[in-house]
Design a protein around this motif. Structure first.
Motif, PDB file in Angstrom:
ATOM      1  N   ASP A 251     -46.974 -28.572 -43.212  1.00  0.00           N
ATOM      2  CA  ASP A 251     -46.551 -28.394 -41.919  1.00  0.00           C
ATOM      3  C   ASP A 251     -45.002 -29.203 -41.532  1.00  0.00           C
ATOM      4  OD1 ASP A 251     -48.680 -30.189 -42.041  1.00  0.00           O
ATOM      5  OD2 ASP A 251     -48.147 -30.788 -40.045  1.00  0.00           O
ATOM      6  N   ASP A 252     -44.836 -30.059 -42.430  1.00  0.00           N
ATOM      7  CA  ASP A 252     -43.679 -30.763 -42.247  1.00  0.00           C
ATOM      8  C   ASP A 252     -42.404 -29.880 -42.970  1.00  0.00           C
ATOM      9  OD1 ASP A 252     -44.618 -31.090 -44.864  1.00  0.00           O
ATOM     10  OD2 ASP A 252     -43.991 -32.831 -45.184  1.00  0.00           O
ATOM     11  N   GLU A 253     -42.717 -28.952 -43.725  1.00  0.00           N
ATOM     12  CA  GLU A 253     -41.731 -28.108 -44.198  1.00  0.00           C
ATOM     13  C   GLU A 253     -41.647 -26.571 -43.481  1.00  0.00           C
ATOM     14  OE1 GLU A 253     -42.704 -27.849 -48.705  1.00  0.00           O
ATOM     15  OE2 GLU A 253     -43.856 -29.406 -47.881  1.00  0.00           O
ATOM     16  N   ILE A 254     -42.707 -26.121 -43.256  1.00  0.00           N
ATOM     17  CA  ILE A 254     -42.749 -24.597 -42.729  1.00  0.00           C
ATOM     18  C   ILE A 254     -43.513 -24.545 -41.305  1.00  0.00           C
ATOM     19  CG2 ILE A 254     -42.175 -23.654 -44.865  1.00  0.00           C
ATOM     20  CD1 ILE A 254     -45.220 -23.039 -45.228  1.00  0.00           C
ATOM     21  N   GLY A 255     -43.435 -23.407 -40.770  1.00  0.00           N
ATOM     22  CA  GLY A 255     -44.220 -23.028 -39.805  1.00  0.00           C
ATOM     23  C   GLY A 255     -43.799 -23.068 -38.465  1.00  0.00           C
ATOM     24  N   SER A 256     -42.563 -23.568 -38.365  1.00  0.00           N
ATOM     25  CA  SER A 256     -41.892 -23.640 -36.950  1.00  0.00           C
ATOM     26  C   SER A 256     -40.429 -23.630 -37.273  1.00  0.00           C
ATOM     27  CB  SER A 256     -42.255 -24.825 -36.214  1.00  0.00           C
ATOM     28  OG  SER A 256     -41.990 -26.160 -36.695  1.00  0.00           O
ATOM     29  N   ILE A 257     -39.583 -23.143 -36.128  1.00  0.00           N
ATOM     30  CA  ILE A 257     -38.150 -23.201 -36.414  1.00  0.00           C
ATOM     31  C   ILE A 257     -37.520 -24.560 -35.786  1.00  0.00           C
ATOM     32  CG2 ILE A 257     -36.333 -21.979 -35.809  1.00  0.00           C
ATOM     33  CD1 ILE A 257     -37.841 -19.342 -35.934  1.00  0.00           C
ATOM     34  N   GLU A 258     -37.529 -25.432 -36.587  1.00  0.00           N
ATOM     35  CA  GLU A 258     -36.851 -26.882 -36.228  1.00  0.00           C
ATOM     36  C   GLU A 258     -35.830 -27.157 -37.221  1.00  0.00           C
ATOM     37  OE1 GLU A 258     -40.116 -29.487 -34.472  1.00  0.00           O
ATOM     38  OE2 GLU A 258     -41.288 -27.985 -35.629  1.00  0.00           O
ATOM     39  N   PRO A 259     -34.970 -28.166 -36.653  1.00  0.00           N
ATOM     40  CA  PRO A 259     -34.151 -28.557 -37.704  1.00  0.00           C
ATOM     41  C   PRO A 259     -34.794 -29.483 -39.022  1.00  0.00           C
ATOM     42  CG  PRO A 259     -33.117 -29.039 -35.480  1.00  0.00           C
ATOM     43  CD  PRO A 259     -34.653 -28.540 -35.325  1.00  0.00           C
ATOM     44  N   GLY A 260     -34.289 -29.020 -39.950  1.00  0.00           N
ATOM     45  CA  GLY A 260     -34.767 -29.804 -41.205  1.00  0.00           C
ATOM     46  C   GLY A 260     -35.883 -28.952 -41.955  1.00  0.00           C
ATOM     47  N   LYS A 261     -36.558 -27.903 -41.065  1.00  0.00           N
ATOM     48  CA  LYS A 261     -37.593 -27.216 -41.699  1.00  0.00           C
ATOM     49  C   LYS A 261     -36.711 -25.859 -42.558  1.00  0.00           C
ATOM     50  CE  LYS A 261     -41.708 -27.974 -39.254  1.00  0.00           C
ATOM     51  NZ  LYS A 261     -43.045 -27.480 -38.862  1.00  0.00           N
ATOM     52  N   ALA A 262     -37.560 -25.404 -43.476  1.00  0.00           N
ATOM     53  CA  ALA A 262     -36.906 -24.279 -44.305  1.00  0.00           C
ATOM     54  C   ALA A 262     -36.657 -22.882 -43.291  1.00  0.00           C
ATOM     55  CB  ALA A 262     -38.085 -23.594 -45.331  1.00  0.00           C
ATOM     56  N   ALA A 263     -35.570 -22.601 -43.471  1.00  0.00           N
ATOM     57  CA  ALA A 263     -35.291 -21.277 -42.832  1.00  0.00           C
ATOM     58  C   ALA A 263     -36.037 -20.021 -43.423  1.00  0.00           C
ATOM     59  CB  ALA A 263     -33.743 -21.152 -43.067  1.00  0.00           C
ATOM     60  N   ASP A 264     -37.176 -20.073 -43.164  1.00  0.00           N
ATOM     61  CA  ASP A 264     -38.071 -18.984 -43.508  1.00  0.00           C
ATOM     62  C   ASP A 264     -38.450 -18.142 -42.233  1.00  0.00           C
ATOM     63  OD1 ASP A 264     -38.073 -19.861 -45.849  1.00  0.00           O
ATOM     64  OD2 ASP A 264     -40.226 -20.539 -46.034  1.00  0.00           O
ATOM     65  N   LEU A 265     -37.812 -17.118 -42.048  1.00  0.00           N
ATOM     66  CA  LEU A 265     -37.990 -16.582 -40.579  1.00  0.00           C
ATOM     67  C   LEU A 265     -38.565 -14.853 -40.961  1.00  0.00           C
ATOM     68  CD1 LEU A 265     -34.544 -17.785 -39.805  1.00  0.00           C
ATOM     69  CD2 LEU A 265     -36.411 -18.668 -39.067  1.00  0.00           C
ATOM     70  N   ALA A 266     -38.783 -14.561 -39.727  1.00  0.00           N
ATOM     71  CA  ALA A 266     -39.250 -12.992 -39.802  1.00  0.00           C
ATOM     72  C   ALA A 266     -38.394 -12.639 -38.256  1.00  0.00           C
ATOM     73  CB  ALA A 266     -40.914 -12.888 -39.327  1.00  0.00           C
TER      74      ALA A 266
END
Ligand code: NIG
Ligand code: FE
Length: 431
Positions: free
Chosen positions: A359-374
């Motif tokens: 949860d520090d890398e993925i799961g929400s759209i927040e600065p610093g997280k991976a740009a994994d998007l749907a």
């Protein structure tokens, strides 16, 4: 298109899933992606105007890429015959005790090559991708001997090169007692602990271990020993718990500081409280509940009251949940288990990330997280849990790269110099 490029997604609505109590919605939004990560999220009028490539998303909704945090995606054969037997009245336990069930998949998996396992899993993975998934957890557990388990884990890892998807692998060493150890299950547990766990840890083939705690599988004492050995090797813990009967699974998972306890139909209040205080996520698997035509639903109200993070997953497997859509898992989480559409989306994003320890890398759209998007063709995020069998997915981004619905060819399509398919990318322009 290179992932170190700065990219602005604009003209969209974003459900960031950051912050807990709501969707974290930003209307008329823009999203800045840099080096594969989210750098900035805000309203379109505040977005940088020059120097970046822009993609106009045509007013669509953007969510974090969905995370399927519990699957058995890699396996040989299928169990349609067993499905027919169950429809005629045979129970899952009866079939398992008669040597069918998990054992028939073990035989088919042992007989498959790594390539065959990969080939069989690709269509299922593409289907999950088409339901908006960008990260999937895949368990072993149908090999039940060292070489076959390693083969499954390698096949799972290899899938990342076949379909644009992040794959997280889990070693499910204690899934069932293999036939050759039928009369001496403790010897099997010993071999898993002494021979398999060290190799899995050493070769980094999995980041976590899982076990099936049930009367038809392994006992508390056996799982406890296995978890202790896994912990000592730096592997995280997950547990199939309290699915078919009450078995203290939530307490065991809590004592072991597991990432998650999964299924939980027979969870009680004390178990829910133990999970909350140990920070163990609850992974709800409505596909297995539906397929087995169970009647006891997991106590969502107790989980809510205790403040346990609830995730939802497909449990994609050939026996109890031949399901390849995260949207369907979310729908069933609502219709069968009583989740709200918001809880279902949370369960498919940030809480699923927690259940994987990422949860520090993925799961929400927040600065610093991976740009994994749907990116979705919906009027609002609740619609994601509403459709039964339709995927309103427009496209996916993985690490800031548009990877479309499921096909790796999509990346090639978007490479500079190639013509972009305008029917699938709303509008693209350099400013
Ligand atoms: O998550 N519970 C055990 N494992 C799977 C079922 C595996 C199978 O029947 O093949 C599950 O439901
Ligand atoms: Fe499972």
């Amino acid at each position: 298109m290179h992932d170190e490029e700065t990219l602005l997604l604009t003209n969209c609505h974003v459900a960031s899933m950051a912050g807990g109590s709501g969707y974290g919605a930003v209307h008329d939004a823009a999203l800045l992606i840099d080096n594969g990560k989210i750098r900035w999220l805000g309203t379109r009028s505040d977005a940088p105007r020059t120097g970046v490539r822009r993609i106009d998303l045509g007013g669509r909704w953007v969510t974090p890429g969905l995370i399927d945090c519990h699957t058995h995606l890699v396996f040989g054969g299928n169990r349609a015959g067993e499905f027919e037997q169950r429809l005629k009245g045979a129970s899952y336990e009866q079939i398992a005790r008669a040597g069918g069930g998990i054992m028939s998949t073990v035989a088919a998996t042992r007989a498959s090559t790594e390539e065959e396992l990969i080939k069989g899993a690709i269509p299922r993975l593409r289907s999950l991708a088409a339901s908006g998934v960008t990260t999937i957890e895949i368990k072993s557990g149908y090999g039940l001997d060292l070489q076959s388990e390693l083969k499954m884990l390698r096949a799972a890892r290899e899938l990342e090169s076949k379909v644009p998807m992040n794959v997280v692998t889990t070693f499910l060493g204690l899934h069932a007692v293999p036939p050759e150890f039928a009369s001496r299950p403790d010897d099997y547990v010993e071999i898993v602990i002494k021979a398999a766990l060290p190799v899995v840890a050493e070769e980094r083939l999995a980041s976590a271990v899982d076990a099936y705690l049930e009367t038809i599988a392994f006992s508390e004492e056996q799982v406890e020993r296995y978890f202790a050995a896994a912990t000592a090797l730096g592997l995280k813990r997950k547990l199939h718990a309290d699915q078919l009967a009450s078995g203290n699974g939530a307490h065991l998972a809590s004592r072991a500081k597991a990432l998650s306890a999964d299924h939980l139909e027979y969870l009680d209040e004390a178990g829910a409280k133990a999970m909350a205080s140990a920070g163990v996520a609850a992974v709800l698997l409505p596909g297995a509940f539906l397929t087995l035509r169970e009647t006891k639903v997991p106590p969502v109200d107790l989980l809510r009251a205790a403040g346990v993070d609830m995730a939802v997953a497909t449990d994609c497997n050939p026996g109890t949940s031949p399901m390849t859509s995260m949207l369907l898992a979310m729908n069933l989480g609502c219709t069968l288990f009583g989740l709200t559409p918001f809880e279902a989306l949370k369960g498919a994003t940030i809480n699923a990330a927690k259940a994987l320890g990422h949860d520090d890398e993925i799961g929400s759209i927040e600065p610093g997280k991976a740009a994994d998007l749907a990116v979705w063709d919906v009027a609002g995020p609740a619609e994601l849990s509403y459709w039964l069998g339709h995927s309103p997915l427009h496209t996916r981004f993985k690490g800031g790269v548009e990877v479309g619905l499921s096909h790796r060819e999509r990346i090639a399509e978007l490479e500079p110099g190639r013509r972009v398919d305008q029917s699938r990318v709303a509008h693209e322009a350099r400013v």
